[in-house]
Every structure is written in structure tokens, then in C-alpha cells.
Design an enzyme around this catalytic site. Sequence first.
Site, PDB file in Angstrom:
ATOM      1  N   HIS A   1       6.657   7.884   2.015  1.00  0.00           N
ATOM      2  CA  HIS A   1       6.718   6.445   2.299  1.00  0.00           C
ATOM      3  C   HIS A   1       8.123   6.000   2.685  1.00  0.00           C
ATOM      4  O   HIS A   1       8.310   4.903   3.200  1.00  0.00           O
ATOM      5  CB  HIS A   1       6.255   5.647   1.075  1.00  0.00           C
ATOM      6  CG  HIS A   1       4.793   5.799   0.796  1.00  0.00           C
ATOM      7  ND1 HIS A   1       3.884   4.800   1.019  1.00  0.00           N
ATOM      8  CD2 HIS A   1       4.072   6.852   0.340  1.00  0.00           C
ATOM      9  CE1 HIS A   1       2.665   5.226   0.696  1.00  0.00           C
ATOM     10  NE2 HIS A   1       2.760   6.470   0.278  1.00  0.00           N
TER      11      HIS A   1
ATOM     12  N   ASP B   1      15.142   1.581   5.947  1.00  0.00           N
ATOM     13  CA  ASP B   1      13.859   1.327   5.303  1.00  0.00           C
ATOM     14  C   ASP B   1      12.792   2.214   5.946  1.00  0.00           C
ATOM     15  O   ASP B   1      12.777   2.348   7.179  1.00  0.00           O
ATOM     16  CB  ASP B   1      13.484  -0.161   5.504  1.00  0.00           C
ATOM     17  CG  ASP B   1      12.702  -0.727   4.328  1.00  0.00           C
ATOM     18  OD1 ASP B   1      11.980   0.037   3.673  1.00  0.00           O
ATOM     19  OD2 ASP B   1      12.828  -1.946   4.075  1.00  0.00           O
TER      20      ASP B   1
HETATM   21  C1  G6P Z   1       8.990   2.125  -2.592  1.00  0.00           C
HETATM   22  C2  G6P Z   1       8.508   3.554  -2.793  1.00  0.00           C
HETATM   23  C3  G6P Z   1       7.284   3.603  -3.704  1.00  0.00           C
HETATM   24  C4  G6P Z   1       7.571   2.847  -4.974  1.00  0.00           C
HETATM   25  C5  G6P Z   1       8.009   1.416  -4.674  1.00  0.00           C
HETATM   26  C6  G6P Z   1       8.341   0.594  -5.929  1.00  0.00           C
HETATM   27  O1  G6P Z   1       8.102   1.424  -1.803  1.00  0.00           O
HETATM   28  O2  G6P Z   1       8.230   4.181  -1.558  1.00  0.00           O
HETATM   29  O3  G6P Z   1       6.947   4.947  -3.995  1.00  0.00           O
HETATM   30  O4  G6P Z   1       6.437   2.847  -5.811  1.00  0.00           O
HETATM   31  O5  G6P Z   1       9.144   1.463  -3.834  1.00  0.00           O
HETATM   32  O6  G6P Z   1       9.269   1.252  -6.713  1.00  0.00           O
HETATM   33  P1  G6P Z   1       8.980   1.740  -8.201  1.00  0.00           P
HETATM   34  O7  G6P Z   1      10.148   2.598  -8.519  1.00  0.00           O
HETATM   35  O8  G6P Z   1       8.903   0.500  -9.016  1.00  0.00           O
HETATM   36  O9  G6P Z   1       7.668   2.499  -8.223  1.00  0.00           O
END
Ligand code: G6P
Length: 451
Positions: free
Chosen positions: A151, A360
Site C-alpha cells: 500500500h 505517499d
Molecule cells: C497506511 C498503511 C496501512 C496502515 C495505515 C494506518 O495507510 O499503508 O497499512 O494500516 O497507514 O496506520 P496504522 O499504523 O494505524 O495501522
Amino acid sequence: MVVANRLPVAWDGEDWTISPGGLVRALRPVLQNAEGAWVGWAGIPDFAPEPFDHDGISQKPVPLSEDEVDSFYFGFCNATLWPLYHDAIVAPEFDRQHWGSYVDVNQKYADAAAEVAAVGDIVWVQDYQLQLVPSMLRSVVPDATVGFYLHIPFPPIEVFARLPWRRQIVEGLLGSDVIAFQTRQSADNFSRAARRLAGAEAVGKRDLRWRGRLVHLQPAPIAIDTAEFERLASSVGVQQRAAEIRSELGDPDHVILGMDRLDYTKGIDLRLEAFESLLYSSPRERHQFAFVQVAVPSREQVPAYQQLRIDIEQIVGRINGTYGEPGWVPVSYLYRTLPLEEVIAYYVAADVMLVTPLRDGMNLVAKEYVASRTAGDGVLVLSEFAGAAEQLRAALIVNPYDVDAVVETLSYATTMPVDEQQQRMRKLRNMVRKADVFDWARDCLATLEDR
Ligand code: G6P
């Protein structure tokens, strides 16, 4: 089967509730139809619930101890990989113990997935937290079809090569049949890293041969549930709330909006400085502007995130202290998580949306803003370093590091004739309608089914 760092449901102390977000929305119907399973962490340290069914999907929690959360999640994932993959905006930490924990925790996820995987299953592993899982899984379930979706960006080899465990990561990913990326640029970066660091061989433009198997690299930009954003944006409640927001801001001529997780990749500080410059250079028009910055709390235990919050709040304080007057606050700063309807009301209220990350993977906020502009006007200012810039070309594209250029673009955005706004927005809206998150999931899964 989906394997992701987090489960699609969260425990609120009494019950499981579905987590908001495009990925969960897109995969829910697919998994429900396939009687699929989701392997992931429940988000709370030392919490080990038994497997359960929720919403027609069987949920297999992977428990993480407090130590694992510290060294795997906050450590290797968010103090090493996250900054490294985002151009090392903040210096990545290289800590052997954190790496050890990354290996162990990836093994835990792979074991949990192997317990539920049956012959012929498609297993789809998500994101940078689990890059070793494809190879680990393949060694126990050689027949499974394994997909991986990154992602976030995959960095150029010049940056990636700093990682002491670079070969292990590349080999972990090469256990997949298909590795999908947000952009062509990321797919190309990975291809180069796999050839140089793991001896993979290029076959055509988009395949690698590694240890006798073919691995397909697929650019697959993620998207949003466009119809749902359109529906909510045009609802009476959201329209009324948007009007209310404008009036609460003092009915300015130009509402400018930033909406991000509080993360150093998002360029919030530079963006605020650009707005400060605009105020400085336009003493007479100053009062026509209102800037709203929503910052969603995130990874608050990582020191770089704590420092960023201090820095941003200092800039906001400086701007409001220097330029504010009773009855007019130039920057409204909201450090909190807002419900989706409220987020969309801000999109509807904003004449100009500033999406200026320093790097990003995609940036879905840009797509959400466009989908929410059902009246067909509004201006999107978008960083050339967001994956979304490969698709949303009709936005005003800027280099977020070039503060003068951002100021100029912002001032152009606030004076853009409605005709031009509509023309650009039409192209942008066509784009987000043409490819929504359901198309994305269908495309990715179709590629996996063909393997
Ligand atoms: C990004 C990453 C995700 C992640 C999200 C939120 O979008 O690609 O994998 O889940 O951030 O971050 P967190 O650390 O709270 O899961």
C-alpha cells in the site's frame, strides 16, 4: 484469505465493530461470497481472542504481546520501514532486535494463515508489515496462490539498499505469485531491487523468474467506494453540515482544507508555511481565507510523530498569533478522528483541497475530495509525489518542497475561474468513477485467479 496487520474488525470492550476504510469495504463482499477468512491483529496488545465469525467472514486473530507491539509494530514497521520507504524523510532506525521481532511476528502470521489455508486457496497478503509472509507461507503451503499488495511506495534501490536486511525482504516478497503496487514507479523500483539484490531475472516487462518460478509485478492503483462518497456528499444532512461549517468559519470567500493522518510524510508543516506566506503577502485579502487542517492522531508512541505534533502546533500557534484577530482565526486546527459524514462535510465545504505529501503510496483523500464534489466545482492541489498524481492529472500538481510554488498555486487556486474549475473537476470525477475500489479488488483477484 486475507492476511493483514490488522483485522477488519475492532474490539470496543463489549463488541466487535467493522473498521471503516476502503480496503475492508472492497474485500468484505468478496470474502463473504468465498466463505473467506481474515488473519490479523485485533489492535490491542496481549489480547488473544479465539477465532470467531463476524459478518460472514471467519476472523483469525493473531495476538501480539506488548513487547512485540513495541519492537515489531512501533519499531521495525514504523520507525524503520515506514520512513525508509517514504524516501527517508525521517532517518530510519536500524535495530537488530527490532528486525528479529519482525521475522518472528511475520512467522506468527504465516503460521496462523497456514493453519486455515487449504489446497487451492488464494491468500492475499497486505502491506509492508508482512513482507516476509509470502515466502514463509509458500514453504509450508507450496500449492497456495499467494498475492501481495504494497500500500506504500517501494523506494528506489539507492534508498532501499541502506536496509541491512534488504535481501531477506526482497526474498520474502518473491515468495508471491503476484506482487502488486500502487504505481508503475514502485513496480519498477522493486524489479530493479529483486534483480540486483536477489539475483531475479527479468522475463518481459512485468515478470521475474526467481528460483524456477515466475513472479508477476502488477501496478494496481487502489481507489475508493466512489458511489458511497457521492451518496453521502449529496445527502441533506451532509449538505447542511457543510453550510454550517462555512458559517462557523465566518463565511470566508475561500475555505482551504488539509485532511491527513498526523504523519511526517504528509507535508503538513510545509503546507502551513505556504499558507503563512500567502497571508504575509496579501495583507488586504487576508480575511477572505480560512484554512482548516484536520490531523488524525496516529502512532503516537513513535518519537518522530510526537515531535511532529509539537512542530505543527507551534506553527499553527505562530500563524494565529501573528495574523488572527478577534472574530477571525486564520487556521482552524483539529487534532482528532472525525466520523466519515463530518469528513465529507468538510470536503463539500472546501473550495480548495491541499494534498501535498512529501511521499505517499496513493493518497485516498485526494480521490475522496473529488468524489465528494458532486456540484462539479472546487480545486484540488496535489503533490507530484503522491501515487494519485499518476492518475489525477487534471489537478494542480505541485512540488510540495517548493514552498514558493505552493504559495503561487494556492493563490491561483483561490482565483481560478469557475469554468476552469468545472473543466478540471469533470476530468477528475470521470477518473474516480471509472475505477473504484471494487474494480481494484476485482482486477487484483482476477490476476491471482489466473496464476
Ligand atoms: C497506511 C498503511 C496501512 C496502515 C495505515 C494506518 O495507510 O499503508 O497499512 O494500516 O497507514 O496506520 P496504522 O499504523 O494505524 O495501522
